[in-house]
Design an enzyme around this catalytic site. Structure first.
Site, PDB file in Angstrom:
ATOM      1  N   ILE A  13      -4.524 -11.900  -1.617  1.00  0.00           N
ATOM      2  CA  ILE A  13      -3.392 -12.494  -1.246  1.00  0.00           C
ATOM      3  C   ILE A  13      -3.427 -13.102   0.425  1.00  0.00           C
ATOM      4  O   ILE A  13      -2.922 -14.108   0.734  1.00  0.00           O
ATOM      5  CB  ILE A  13      -2.205 -11.791  -1.568  1.00  0.00           C
ATOM      6  CG1 ILE A  13      -0.853 -12.688  -1.328  1.00  0.00           C
ATOM      7  CG2 ILE A  13      -2.170 -10.587  -0.882  1.00  0.00           C
ATOM      8  CD1 ILE A  13      -0.778 -13.866  -2.504  1.00  0.00           C
ATOM      9  N   SER A  35      -8.861  -3.740   7.939  1.00  0.00           N
ATOM     10  CA  SER A  35      -9.346  -3.644   6.444  1.00  0.00           C
ATOM     11  C   SER A  35     -10.355  -2.922   6.325  1.00  0.00           C
ATOM     12  O   SER A  35     -11.270  -2.885   7.245  1.00  0.00           O
ATOM     13  CB  SER A  35      -9.513  -5.348   6.166  1.00  0.00           C
ATOM     14  OG  SER A  35     -10.010  -5.233   4.778  1.00  0.00           O
ATOM     15  N   ARG A  36     -10.600  -2.152   5.277  1.00  0.00           N
ATOM     16  CA  ARG A  36     -11.547  -1.289   5.098  1.00  0.00           C
ATOM     17  C   ARG A  36     -12.974  -1.819   4.823  1.00  0.00           C
ATOM     18  O   ARG A  36     -13.996  -1.459   5.169  1.00  0.00           O
ATOM     19  CB  ARG A  36     -11.471  -0.217   4.076  1.00  0.00           C
ATOM     20  CG  ARG A  36     -10.271   0.758   4.431  1.00  0.00           C
ATOM     21  CD  ARG A  36      -9.906   1.746   2.990  1.00  0.00           C
ATOM     22  NE  ARG A  36      -9.533   0.965   2.090  1.00  0.00           N
ATOM     23  CZ  ARG A  36      -9.174   1.469   0.760  1.00  0.00           C
ATOM     24  NH1 ARG A  36      -9.396   2.666   0.695  1.00  0.00           N
ATOM     25  NH2 ARG A  36      -8.644   0.790  -0.223  1.00  0.00           N
ATOM     26  N   LYS A  89       5.466  -8.804  -1.218  1.00  0.00           N
ATOM     27  CA  LYS A  89       5.880  -8.461  -2.264  1.00  0.00           C
ATOM     28  C   LYS A  89       5.034  -7.647  -3.219  1.00  0.00           C
ATOM     29  O   LYS A  89       3.831  -7.781  -3.490  1.00  0.00           O
ATOM     30  CB  LYS A  89       6.738  -9.384  -3.031  1.00  0.00           C
ATOM     31  CG  LYS A  89       5.750 -10.503  -3.824  1.00  0.00           C
ATOM     32  CD  LYS A  89       5.282 -10.144  -5.103  1.00  0.00           C
ATOM     33  CE  LYS A  89       4.525 -11.316  -5.834  1.00  0.00           C
ATOM     34  NZ  LYS A  89       3.616 -10.829  -7.039  1.00  0.00           N
ATOM     35  N   ASP A 167       3.930  -7.702 -11.592  1.00  0.00           N
ATOM     36  CA  ASP A 167       3.491  -8.211 -10.275  1.00  0.00           C
ATOM     37  C   ASP A 167       4.084  -9.784 -10.170  1.00  0.00           C
ATOM     38  O   ASP A 167       4.591 -10.229  -9.353  1.00  0.00           O
ATOM     39  CB  ASP A 167       2.162  -7.745 -10.169  1.00  0.00           C
ATOM     40  CG  ASP A 167       1.461  -8.452  -8.729  1.00  0.00           C
ATOM     41  OD1 ASP A 167       1.717  -7.931  -7.865  1.00  0.00           O
ATOM     42  OD2 ASP A 167       1.150  -9.590  -8.921  1.00  0.00           O
TER      43      ASP A 167
END
Length: 308
Positions: A13, A35-36, A89, A167
Protein backbone atom coordinates in the site's frame (compact mmCIF):
# COMPACT_ATOMS: atom_id res chain seq x y z
CA UNK A 1 5.80 25.51 4.82
CA UNK A 2 6.58 21.99 3.64
CA UNK A 3 5.40 19.06 5.75
CA UNK A 4 8.19 16.48 5.79
CA UNK A 5 6.76 12.97 6.12
CA UNK A 6 8.38 9.68 7.11
CA UNK A 7 6.67 6.42 6.15
CA UNK A 8 6.81 3.42 8.47
CA UNK A 9 6.12 0.14 6.65
CA UNK A 10 7.17 0.17 3.00
CA UNK A 11 4.81 -2.56 1.82
CA UNK A 12 2.34 -2.81 -1.05
CA UNK A 13 0.00 0.00 0.00
CA UNK A 14 2.88 2.38 0.72
CA UNK A 15 4.55 1.73 -2.64
CA UNK A 16 1.31 1.68 -4.65
CA UNK A 17 -0.38 4.70 -3.06
CA UNK A 18 1.49 6.68 -0.41
CA UNK A 19 4.83 7.21 -2.13
CA UNK A 20 3.49 8.29 -5.55
CA UNK A 21 0.70 10.38 -4.02
CA UNK A 22 3.03 12.35 -1.75
CA UNK A 23 5.08 13.22 -4.83
CA UNK A 24 2.04 14.94 -6.39
CA UNK A 25 1.01 17.06 -3.39
CA UNK A 26 2.46 20.53 -3.10
CA UNK A 27 3.73 21.28 0.39
CA UNK A 28 4.31 17.64 1.34
CA UNK A 29 7.65 15.84 0.96
CA UNK A 30 8.75 12.28 1.71
CA UNK A 31 12.09 12.45 3.53
CA UNK A 32 12.49 9.10 5.32
CA UNK A 33 11.22 5.53 5.51
CA UNK A 34 11.48 2.81 8.13
CA UNK A 35 11.08 -0.77 6.96
CA UNK A 36 12.59 -4.08 8.02
CA UNK A 37 12.86 -5.50 4.52
CA UNK A 38 12.79 -2.63 2.04
CA UNK A 39 14.38 0.70 1.18
CA UNK A 40 13.66 3.61 -1.14
CA UNK A 41 16.07 5.59 -3.25
CA UNK A 42 16.42 9.28 -2.54
CA UNK A 43 15.32 9.30 1.10
CA UNK A 44 16.87 8.36 4.43
CA UNK A 45 16.21 4.69 5.20
CA UNK A 46 16.03 3.01 8.61
CA UNK A 47 15.13 -0.43 9.88
CA UNK A 48 12.78 0.63 12.68
CA UNK A 49 10.77 3.60 13.87
CA UNK A 50 12.93 3.85 16.98
CA UNK A 51 16.03 4.14 14.83
CA UNK A 52 14.33 6.74 12.65
CA UNK A 53 13.23 8.79 15.67
CA UNK A 54 16.90 9.10 16.52
CA UNK A 55 17.07 11.34 13.43
CA UNK A 56 13.92 13.30 14.26
CA UNK A 57 15.19 16.47 12.58
CA UNK A 58 14.50 14.84 9.20
CA UNK A 59 10.70 14.92 9.48
CA UNK A 60 7.69 16.45 11.25
CA UNK A 61 5.14 13.73 10.50
CA UNK A 62 4.88 9.95 10.40
CA UNK A 63 2.59 7.88 8.16
CA UNK A 64 2.02 4.42 9.62
CA UNK A 65 1.46 1.92 6.80
CA UNK A 66 2.12 -1.20 8.85
CA UNK A 67 -0.48 -3.91 9.50
CA UNK A 68 -2.93 -2.85 12.25
CA UNK A 69 -1.61 -5.39 14.74
CA UNK A 70 1.06 -3.60 16.75
CA UNK A 71 0.37 -0.18 15.27
CA UNK A 72 -0.70 1.32 18.59
CA UNK A 73 2.83 1.03 19.97
CA UNK A 74 4.28 2.73 16.89
CA UNK A 75 1.74 5.54 16.98
CA UNK A 76 2.31 6.09 20.69
CA UNK A 77 6.08 6.38 20.13
CA UNK A 78 5.71 8.84 17.25
CA UNK A 79 3.19 11.02 19.07
CA UNK A 80 5.31 10.98 22.23
CA UNK A 81 8.21 12.28 20.12
CA UNK A 82 6.05 15.22 19.03
CA UNK A 83 5.34 13.99 15.52
CA UNK A 84 2.09 14.34 13.62
CA UNK A 85 0.72 10.87 12.84
CA UNK A 86 -1.30 9.50 9.93
CA UNK A 87 -2.87 6.08 10.43
CA UNK A 88 -3.55 3.92 7.38
CA UNK A 89 -6.91 2.17 7.60
CA UNK A 90 -7.99 0.55 9.81
CA UNK A 91 -6.58 2.89 12.47
CA UNK A 92 -5.96 0.05 14.90
CA UNK A 93 -6.50 -3.60 15.61
CA UNK A 94 -9.20 -2.67 18.16
CA UNK A 95 -11.53 0.25 18.71
CA UNK A 96 -10.41 0.91 22.26
CA UNK A 97 -6.72 1.29 21.47
CA UNK A 98 -7.21 4.36 19.27
CA UNK A 99 -8.88 6.78 21.71
CA UNK A 100 -5.83 7.01 24.02
CA UNK A 101 -3.79 8.01 20.98
CA UNK A 102 -6.18 10.87 20.33
CA UNK A 103 -5.75 12.05 23.93
CA UNK A 104 -1.96 11.81 23.60
CA UNK A 105 -1.99 13.83 20.38
CA UNK A 106 -3.96 16.60 22.11
CA UNK A 107 -1.56 16.52 25.05
CA UNK A 108 1.45 16.86 22.73
CA UNK A 109 -0.20 19.48 20.52
CA UNK A 110 0.20 17.43 17.34
CA UNK A 111 -2.18 16.02 14.76
CA UNK A 112 -3.66 12.53 14.55
CA UNK A 113 -5.40 11.56 11.33
CA UNK A 114 -7.24 8.24 11.09
CA UNK A 115 -7.61 7.93 7.34
CA UNK A 116 -10.42 6.33 5.37
CA UNK A 117 -9.17 6.63 1.82
CA UNK A 118 -12.48 5.67 0.19
CA UNK A 119 -14.15 8.72 1.74
CA UNK A 120 -11.97 10.84 -0.53
CA UNK A 121 -13.31 9.19 -3.68
CA UNK A 122 -14.93 11.74 -6.02
CA UNK A 123 -18.50 10.39 -5.84
CA UNK A 124 -18.75 10.41 -2.03
CA UNK A 125 -19.62 14.06 -1.43
CA UNK A 126 -22.12 14.26 -4.34
CA UNK A 127 -23.77 11.07 -3.05
CA UNK A 128 -24.00 12.52 0.47
CA UNK A 129 -25.65 15.66 -0.91
CA UNK A 130 -28.12 13.60 -2.99
CA UNK A 131 -29.16 11.45 -0.04
CA UNK A 132 -29.48 14.46 2.24
CA UNK A 133 -32.27 15.70 -0.04
CA UNK A 134 -33.97 12.32 -0.48
CA UNK A 135 -36.10 9.87 1.45
CA UNK A 136 -34.13 6.64 1.56
CA UNK A 137 -36.09 3.41 1.23
CA UNK A 138 -33.24 0.86 1.30
CA UNK A 139 -29.49 0.49 0.79
CA UNK A 140 -27.48 -2.44 -0.52
CA UNK A 141 -23.71 -2.87 -0.62
CA UNK A 142 -21.88 -5.33 -2.88
CA UNK A 143 -18.14 -5.32 -2.20
CA UNK A 144 -16.38 -8.27 -3.80
CA UNK A 145 -12.85 -8.88 -5.03
CA UNK A 146 -10.19 -11.56 -5.41
CA UNK A 147 -7.98 -11.78 -2.32
CA UNK A 148 -5.22 -13.43 -4.36
CA UNK A 149 -5.01 -10.36 -6.59
CA UNK A 150 -5.24 -7.64 -3.96
CA UNK A 151 -3.45 -9.20 -0.99
CA UNK A 152 -0.87 -11.64 -2.36
CA UNK A 153 1.26 -13.22 0.34
CA UNK A 154 -0.15 -11.06 3.12
CA UNK A 155 -0.52 -13.67 5.82
CA UNK A 156 -1.09 -11.05 8.53
CA UNK A 157 -4.46 -10.22 7.01
CA UNK A 158 -5.77 -13.68 7.97
CA UNK A 159 -4.68 -13.35 11.60
CA UNK A 160 -6.74 -11.89 14.49
CA UNK A 161 -6.74 -8.12 14.02
CA UNK A 162 -6.07 -8.43 10.29
CA UNK A 163 -9.84 -8.20 9.56
CA UNK A 164 -9.97 -10.69 6.69
CA UNK A 165 -12.62 -9.66 4.16
CA UNK A 166 -13.35 -6.60 6.27
CA UNK A 167 -10.05 -5.10 5.11
CA UNK A 168 -11.77 -4.15 1.83
CA UNK A 169 -15.25 -4.23 3.37
CA UNK A 170 -14.36 -1.43 5.77
CA UNK A 171 -13.86 0.78 2.72
CA UNK A 172 -17.53 0.31 1.90
CA UNK A 173 -18.47 1.02 5.51
CA UNK A 174 -16.39 4.19 5.47
CA UNK A 175 -18.34 5.43 2.45
CA UNK A 176 -21.67 4.33 3.93
CA UNK A 177 -21.09 6.21 7.18
CA UNK A 178 -20.07 9.30 5.22
CA UNK A 179 -23.06 9.49 2.87
CA UNK A 180 -26.03 8.44 5.02
CA UNK A 181 -27.89 11.23 6.82
CA UNK A 182 -28.45 9.09 9.94
CA UNK A 183 -26.24 6.59 11.79
CA UNK A 184 -26.91 2.89 11.28
CA UNK A 185 -26.46 -0.02 13.65
CA UNK A 186 -25.87 -3.70 12.99
CA UNK A 187 -28.74 -6.16 13.39
CA UNK A 188 -27.36 -9.37 11.85
CA UNK A 189 -23.99 -10.78 10.86
CA UNK A 190 -23.09 -14.04 9.10
CA UNK A 191 -19.35 -14.62 8.76
CA UNK A 192 -17.73 -17.31 6.59
CA UNK A 193 -14.37 -18.53 7.90
CA UNK A 194 -12.12 -20.83 5.87
CA UNK A 195 -11.45 -23.90 7.98
CA UNK A 196 -7.73 -23.06 8.05
CA UNK A 197 -7.94 -19.32 8.73
CA UNK A 198 -8.65 -17.09 11.72
CA UNK A 199 -10.39 -14.31 9.74
CA UNK A 200 -13.47 -14.41 7.50
CA UNK A 201 -13.37 -14.65 3.72
CA UNK A 202 -16.98 -13.45 3.32
CA UNK A 203 -19.61 -11.60 5.34
CA UNK A 204 -23.34 -10.91 5.01
CA UNK A 205 -24.51 -8.04 7.20
CA UNK A 206 -27.77 -6.28 7.95
CA UNK A 207 -28.14 -2.82 9.46
CA UNK A 208 -30.92 -0.40 10.28
CA UNK A 209 -31.21 3.22 11.34
CA UNK A 210 -33.51 5.13 13.66
CA UNK A 211 -36.11 5.41 10.92
CA UNK A 212 -36.05 1.67 10.17
CA UNK A 213 -34.33 1.94 6.78
CA UNK A 214 -32.82 -1.48 5.92
CA UNK A 215 -29.19 -1.66 4.86
CA UNK A 216 -27.64 -4.91 3.60
CA UNK A 217 -23.99 -5.60 2.84
CA UNK A 218 -22.39 -8.52 1.03
CA UNK A 219 -18.59 -8.76 1.27
CA UNK A 220 -16.69 -11.55 -0.50
CA UNK A 221 -13.03 -12.25 -1.22
CA UNK A 222 -13.74 -15.09 -3.65
CA UNK A 223 -14.80 -12.99 -6.63
CA UNK A 224 -12.61 -13.84 -9.63
CA UNK A 225 -14.56 -12.16 -12.44
CA UNK A 226 -13.48 -8.64 -11.54
CA UNK A 227 -14.03 -6.15 -8.77
CA UNK A 228 -17.53 -5.25 -7.59
CA UNK A 229 -17.39 -2.20 -5.33
CA UNK A 230 -20.89 -0.70 -5.37
CA UNK A 231 -23.36 0.91 -2.96
CA UNK A 232 -26.96 1.20 -4.16
CA UNK A 233 -29.68 3.29 -2.49
CA UNK A 234 -33.36 3.28 -3.43
CA UNK A 235 -34.89 6.69 -2.73
CA UNK A 236 -37.94 8.77 -3.61
CA UNK A 237 -35.67 10.75 -5.95
CA UNK A 238 -34.46 7.69 -7.85
CA UNK A 239 -31.95 4.89 -7.59
CA UNK A 240 -28.51 6.10 -6.55
CA UNK A 241 -25.39 4.02 -7.21
CA UNK A 242 -21.94 4.83 -5.91
CA UNK A 243 -19.92 2.60 -8.23
CA UNK A 244 -16.35 1.37 -8.65
CA UNK A 245 -15.34 2.15 -5.08
CA UNK A 246 -16.58 5.73 -5.31
CA UNK A 247 -15.18 6.78 -8.69
CA UNK A 248 -18.61 6.97 -10.33
CA UNK A 249 -22.11 8.07 -9.34
CA UNK A 250 -25.23 7.08 -11.23
CA UNK A 251 -28.88 8.05 -10.75
CA UNK A 252 -31.45 5.75 -12.36
CA UNK A 253 -28.63 4.24 -14.38
CA UNK A 254 -27.46 7.56 -15.80
CA UNK A 255 -23.87 8.58 -15.08
CA UNK A 256 -23.74 11.82 -13.10
CA UNK A 257 -20.03 11.67 -12.24
CA UNK A 258 -17.05 9.63 -13.45
CA UNK A 259 -13.60 10.71 -12.29
CA UNK A 260 -10.21 9.04 -11.75
CA UNK A 261 -8.90 7.92 -8.37
CA UNK A 262 -7.04 10.65 -6.47
CA UNK A 263 -7.89 9.48 -2.97
CA UNK A 264 -4.42 9.36 -1.45
CA UNK A 265 -3.38 12.73 -2.81
CA UNK A 266 -6.47 14.17 -1.11
CA UNK A 267 -5.51 12.36 2.11
CA UNK A 268 -2.12 14.06 2.17
CA UNK A 269 -3.60 17.47 1.43
CA UNK A 270 -5.89 16.92 4.42
CA UNK A 271 -2.96 15.74 6.55
CA UNK A 272 -1.02 18.92 5.72
CA UNK A 273 -4.04 21.02 6.73
CA UNK A 274 -4.35 19.19 10.05
CA UNK A 275 -0.63 19.43 10.77
CA UNK A 276 -0.67 23.18 10.16
CA UNK A 277 -3.20 23.64 12.97
CA UNK A 278 -2.59 20.62 15.22
CA UNK A 279 -6.02 19.33 14.24
CA UNK A 280 -7.45 15.90 15.06
CA UNK A 281 -9.50 13.84 12.58
CA UNK A 282 -10.42 10.48 14.11
CA UNK A 283 -13.74 8.84 13.22
CA UNK A 284 -13.97 5.24 14.41
CA UNK A 285 -17.47 4.44 13.15
CA UNK A 286 -16.35 2.14 10.28
CA UNK A 287 -14.13 0.15 12.64
CA UNK A 288 -16.92 0.03 15.24
CA UNK A 289 -19.22 -1.55 12.67
CA UNK A 290 -16.60 -4.23 11.97
CA UNK A 291 -16.23 -4.87 15.69
CA UNK A 292 -20.00 -5.21 15.95
CA UNK A 293 -19.98 -7.67 13.05
CA UNK A 294 -17.70 -9.92 15.07
CA UNK A 295 -19.76 -9.39 18.23
CA UNK A 296 -23.01 -10.44 16.55
CA UNK A 297 -21.41 -12.75 14.01
CA UNK A 298 -22.71 -16.23 13.40
CA UNK A 299 -19.72 -18.32 12.35
CA UNK A 300 -19.92 -20.51 9.25
CA UNK A 301 -16.96 -22.75 8.36
CA UNK A 302 -16.22 -22.99 4.63
CA UNK A 303 -13.54 -24.70 2.56
CA UNK A 304 -9.89 -24.03 3.32
CA UNK A 305 -8.17 -21.11 1.62
CA UNK A 306 -4.89 -21.93 -0.07
CA UNK A 307 -3.25 -19.03 -1.88
CA UNK A 308 -1.50 -20.90 -4.67
Amino acid sequence: MTLRVAIVGLGKIARDQHVPSIATVEGVELTAVASRNASLDGVACFSTLDEMLGHADLFEAVALCTPPQGRHELAHAALSAGKHVLLEKPPGATVSEVRPLEALAREKGVSLFATWHSRFAPAVEPARAFLAQSRIRSVRIEWKEDVRKWHPGQEWIWEPGGLGVFDPGINALSILTAILPRPVFLTKSDLSFPENRAAPIAAALAFSDGAGVPVEADFDWRETRGEIWNIMAETDAGSLTVADGGKRMLVDGQVRLDEPDREYAAIYRRFAELAATGGIDVDLSPLQHVADAFLLGRRHVVEAFVES
